[in-house]
Design an enzyme around this catalytic site. Sequence first.
Site, PDB file in Angstrom:
ATOM      1  N   ARG A  13      11.608  -1.809  10.758  1.00 26.25           N
ATOM      2  CA  ARG A  13      10.545  -1.437  11.691  1.00 26.25           C
ATOM      3  C   ARG A  13      10.415  -2.472  12.798  1.00 26.25           C
ATOM      4  O   ARG A  13      10.496  -3.673  12.536  1.00 26.25           O
ATOM      5  CB  ARG A  13       9.215  -1.365  10.918  1.00 26.25           C
ATOM      6  CG  ARG A  13       8.723   0.042  10.730  1.00 26.25           C
ATOM      7  CD  ARG A  13       7.589   0.134   9.760  1.00 26.25           C
ATOM      8  NE  ARG A  13       6.395  -0.615  10.128  1.00 26.25           N
ATOM      9  CZ  ARG A  13       5.266  -0.555   9.450  1.00 26.25           C
ATOM     10  NH1 ARG A  13       5.193   0.233   8.381  1.00 26.25           N
ATOM     11  NH2 ARG A  13       4.227  -1.254   9.811  1.00 26.25           N
TER      12      ARG A  13
ATOM     13  N   LYS B 271       0.834  -1.214   0.000  1.00 27.29           N
ATOM     14  CA  LYS B 271       0.000   0.000   0.000  1.00 27.29           C
ATOM     15  C   LYS B 271       0.867   1.262   0.000  1.00 27.29           C
ATOM     16  O   LYS B 271       0.645   2.173  -0.785  1.00 27.29           O
ATOM     17  CB  LYS B 271      -0.921   0.020   1.238  1.00 27.29           C
ATOM     18  CG  LYS B 271      -1.835  -1.179   1.356  1.00 27.29           C
ATOM     19  CD  LYS B 271      -2.713  -1.107   2.586  1.00 27.29           C
ATOM     20  CE  LYS B 271      -1.974  -1.116   3.907  1.00 27.29           C
ATOM     21  NZ  LYS B 271      -1.257  -2.384   4.200  1.00 27.29           N
TER      22      LYS B 271
ATOM     23  N   ARG C  18      -0.227  -9.353  13.068  1.00 28.69           N
ATOM     24  CA  ARG C  18      -0.771  -8.315  12.163  1.00 28.69           C
ATOM     25  C   ARG C  18      -1.599  -8.962  11.058  1.00 28.69           C
ATOM     26  O   ARG C  18      -2.637  -8.447  10.663  1.00 28.69           O
ATOM     27  CB  ARG C  18       0.375  -7.481  11.572  1.00 28.69           C
ATOM     28  CG  ARG C  18       0.982  -6.543  12.606  1.00 28.69           C
ATOM     29  CD  ARG C  18       2.321  -6.003  12.153  1.00 28.69           C
ATOM     30  NE  ARG C  18       2.233  -5.179  10.971  1.00 28.69           N
ATOM     31  CZ  ARG C  18       3.270  -4.901  10.177  1.00 28.69           C
ATOM     32  NH1 ARG C  18       4.459  -5.389  10.445  1.00 28.69           N
ATOM     33  NH2 ARG C  18       3.106  -4.132   9.129  1.00 28.69           N
TER      34      ARG C  18
ATOM     35  N   ARG D 281      11.858  -5.644   4.567  1.00 32.57           N
ATOM     36  CA  ARG D 281      11.498  -4.226   4.443  1.00 32.57           C
ATOM     37  C   ARG D 281      12.405  -3.329   5.288  1.00 32.57           C
ATOM     38  O   ARG D 281      12.780  -3.666   6.392  1.00 32.57           O
ATOM     39  CB  ARG D 281      10.062  -3.996   4.887  1.00 32.57           C
ATOM     40  CG  ARG D 281       9.774  -2.489   4.913  1.00 32.57           C
ATOM     41  CD  ARG D 281       8.381  -2.123   5.019  1.00 32.57           C
ATOM     42  NE  ARG D 281       7.726  -2.678   6.174  1.00 32.57           N
ATOM     43  CZ  ARG D 281       6.436  -2.548   6.364  1.00 32.57           C
ATOM     44  NH1 ARG D 281       5.709  -1.909   5.488  1.00 32.57           N
ATOM     45  NH2 ARG D 281       5.866  -3.063   7.431  1.00 32.57           N
TER      46      ARG D 281
ATOM     47  N   ARG E 295      -9.487   0.671   8.481  1.00 33.99           N
ATOM     48  CA  ARG E 295      -8.984  -0.665   8.786  1.00 33.99           C
ATOM     49  C   ARG E 295     -10.026  -1.496   9.514  1.00 33.99           C
ATOM     50  O   ARG E 295      -9.771  -2.655   9.833  1.00 33.99           O
ATOM     51  CB  ARG E 295      -7.773  -0.518   9.700  1.00 33.99           C
ATOM     52  CG  ARG E 295      -6.493  -1.046   9.097  1.00 33.99           C
ATOM     53  CD  ARG E 295      -5.458  -0.813  10.162  1.00 33.99           C
ATOM     54  NE  ARG E 295      -4.244  -1.454   9.903  1.00 33.99           N
ATOM     55  CZ  ARG E 295      -3.212  -0.867   9.279  1.00 33.99           C
ATOM     56  NH1 ARG E 295      -3.322   0.326   8.794  1.00 33.99           N
ATOM     57  NH2 ARG E 295      -2.095  -1.515   9.150  1.00 33.99           N
TER      58      ARG E 295
HETATM   59  P1  AP5 Z   1       4.880  -1.606   1.811  1.00 28.85           P
HETATM   60  O1  AP5 Z   1       4.573  -0.744   0.640  1.00 28.85           O
HETATM   61  O2  AP5 Z   1       5.647  -0.999   2.948  1.00 28.85           O
HETATM   62  O3  AP5 Z   1       3.546  -2.320   2.331  1.00 28.85           O
HETATM   63  P2  AP5 Z   1       2.328  -1.755   3.141  1.00 28.85           P
HETATM   64  O4  AP5 Z   1       1.128  -2.444   2.606  1.00 28.85           O
HETATM   65  O5  AP5 Z   1       2.334  -0.264   3.167  1.00 28.85           O
HETATM   66  O6  AP5 Z   1       2.678  -2.380   4.570  1.00 28.85           O
HETATM   67  P3  AP5 Z   1       2.636  -1.811   6.026  1.00 28.85           P
HETATM   68  O7  AP5 Z   1       3.336  -2.844   6.888  1.00 28.85           O
HETATM   69  O8  AP5 Z   1       3.168  -0.424   6.116  1.00 28.85           O
HETATM   70  O9  AP5 Z   1       1.173  -1.829   6.331  1.00 28.85           O
HETATM   71  P4  AP5 Z   1       0.534  -1.985   7.628  1.00 28.85           P
HETATM   72  O10 AP5 Z   1      -0.830  -1.837   7.135  1.00 28.85           O
HETATM   73  O11 AP5 Z   1       0.764  -3.168   8.469  1.00 28.85           O
HETATM   74  O12 AP5 Z   1       1.245  -0.880   8.540  1.00 28.85           O
HETATM   75  P5  AP5 Z   1       0.885   0.630   8.883  1.00 28.85           P
HETATM   76  O13 AP5 Z   1       2.111   1.403   8.881  1.00 28.85           O
HETATM   77  O14 AP5 Z   1      -0.280   1.086   8.075  1.00 28.85           O
HETATM   78  O15 AP5 Z   1       5.639  -2.901   1.263  1.00 28.85           O
HETATM   79  C1  AP5 Z   1       6.128  -3.889   2.147  1.00 28.85           C
HETATM   80  C2  AP5 Z   1       7.513  -4.363   1.681  1.00 28.85           C
HETATM   81  O16 AP5 Z   1       7.379  -5.093   0.460  1.00 28.85           O
HETATM   82  C3  AP5 Z   1       8.487  -3.215   1.393  1.00 28.85           C
HETATM   83  O17 AP5 Z   1       9.755  -3.625   1.770  1.00 28.85           O
HETATM   84  C4  AP5 Z   1       8.385  -3.026  -0.123  1.00 28.85           C
HETATM   85  O18 AP5 Z   1       9.572  -2.495  -0.668  1.00 28.85           O
HETATM   86  C5  AP5 Z   1       8.123  -4.450  -0.597  1.00 28.85           C
HETATM   87  N1  AP5 Z   1       7.299  -4.506  -1.800  1.00 28.85           N
HETATM   88  C6  AP5 Z   1       6.255  -3.705  -2.101  1.00 28.85           C
HETATM   89  N2  AP5 Z   1       5.710  -4.055  -3.282  1.00 28.85           N
HETATM   90  C7  AP5 Z   1       6.419  -5.142  -3.709  1.00 28.85           C
HETATM   91  C8  AP5 Z   1       6.343  -5.977  -4.855  1.00 28.85           C
HETATM   92  N3  AP5 Z   1       5.410  -5.800  -5.807  1.00 28.85           N
HETATM   93  N4  AP5 Z   1       7.210  -6.982  -4.958  1.00 28.85           N
HETATM   94  C9  AP5 Z   1       8.136  -7.197  -4.012  1.00 28.85           C
HETATM   95  N5  AP5 Z   1       8.282  -6.427  -2.906  1.00 28.85           N
HETATM   96  C10 AP5 Z   1       7.429  -5.410  -2.757  1.00 28.85           C
HETATM   97  O19 AP5 Z   1       0.337   0.453  10.378  1.00 28.85           O
HETATM   98  C11 AP5 Z   1       1.204   0.107  11.452  1.00 28.85           C
HETATM   99  C12 AP5 Z   1       0.398  -0.008  12.732  1.00 28.85           C
HETATM  100  O20 AP5 Z   1      -0.238   1.250  13.025  1.00 28.85           O
HETATM  101  C13 AP5 Z   1      -0.750  -1.022  12.703  1.00 28.85           C
HETATM  102  O21 AP5 Z   1      -0.309  -2.337  12.986  1.00 28.85           O
HETATM  103  C14 AP5 Z   1      -1.675  -0.446  13.769  1.00 28.85           C
HETATM  104  O22 AP5 Z   1      -1.229  -0.754  15.065  1.00 28.85           O
HETATM  105  C15 AP5 Z   1      -1.538   1.060  13.566  1.00 28.85           C
HETATM  106  N6  AP5 Z   1      -2.535   1.618  12.630  1.00 28.85           N
HETATM  107  C16 AP5 Z   1      -2.300   2.232  11.426  1.00 28.85           C
HETATM  108  N7  AP5 Z   1      -3.437   2.599  10.833  1.00 28.85           N
HETATM  109  C17 AP5 Z   1      -4.436   2.217  11.674  1.00 28.85           C
HETATM  110  C18 AP5 Z   1      -5.854   2.282  11.594  1.00 28.85           C
HETATM  111  N8  AP5 Z   1      -6.484   2.841  10.553  1.00 28.85           N
HETATM  112  N9  AP5 Z   1      -6.570   1.768  12.624  1.00 28.85           N
HETATM  113  C19 AP5 Z   1      -5.971   1.208  13.703  1.00 28.85           C
HETATM  114  N10 AP5 Z   1      -4.627   1.100  13.825  1.00 28.85           N
HETATM  115  C20 AP5 Z   1      -3.870   1.591  12.811  1.00 28.85           C
END
Ligand code: AP5
Length: 210
Positions: free
Chosen positions: A156, A13, A167, A123, A88
């Site tokens: 991270r 994402k 997660r 990552r 989410r």
């Molecule tokens: P990346 O683009 O970083 O993936 P992502 O989907 O953004 O993953 P996140 O881990 O950031 O999402 P998340 O939803 O768990 O965490 P968030 O920060 O939102 O890609 C991942 C890896 O793969 C990278 O290394 C990238 O280079 C690689 N990659 C990408 N595309 C690729 C491809 N096509 N091929 C190969 N490799 C590839 O949330 C963190 C925490 O915050 C949550 O756990 C929760 O506690 C809290 N939080 C955030 N938002 C909320 C909410 N709305 N409600 C409640 N809690 C929340």
Amino acid sequence: MNLILLGAPGAGKGTQAEVISSKLGIPQISTGNILRAAVKNGTEWGLKAKAFMDAGDLVPDDVVIGILKDRIAESDCAKGFILDGFPRTVPQAEALETMGVVIDKVIEISVPDEDIKNRLGGRRVCESCGASYHVEFNPTKAEGVCDKCGGKVVQRADDAPETVLNRLATYHEATAPLVDFYKGRGKLTTVIGQSEVSDTSKLVLDAVNA
Ligand code: AP5
């Protein structure tokens, strides 16, 4: 254009939100990045959020909804925005509707759980600007240094293997129901995540007609 990127942790994402943001000139709003900045700055609710995030659990809806509401009221969101990591839960999606926010498209990036584990293990993210990389699939030009801002690139804390499992379980239980929620509203397009970032970008940009 107001867009939502939906998908499991590590589905890409954040990576694709950056691509769309530079193509369409609208901001990427990552609730995860906003929360991590709050934790780093030691704000009151940042400290409260930290325990949830470290465990791989969701931060309570009322906290995240408040953060999102303030962020989309900022002037750079006037022409649209890309939501990355919000909503989410179904109550978060309902809160967007209650706020009167019209969502044009929801792009789900679908990636199998086994691939997710590999992606999150490799990552690395920029401590300063939040840009996301992968040691194998999307490396920085200079090791440990962000291509975009020169900041320090680190792993991270919540990418530890046992936290990733939690997660993923949380995603399937609390967030996956949003697929049907937005399908029912005729907004959903599903893109199958490809092994090359640029191949996924083509599919995502096609889906938003960009
Ligand atoms: P990346 O683009 O970083 O993936 P992502 O989907 O953004 O993953 P996140 O881990 O950031 O999402 P998340 O939803 O768990 O965490 P968030 O920060 O939102 O890609 C991942 C890896 O793969 C990278 O290394 C990238 O280079 C690689 N990659 C990408 N595309 C690729 C491809 N096509 N091929 C190969 N490799 C590839 O949330 C963190 C925490 O915050 C949550 O756990 C929760 O506690 C809290 N939080 C955030 N938002 C909320 C909410 N709305 N409600 C409640 N809690 C929340």
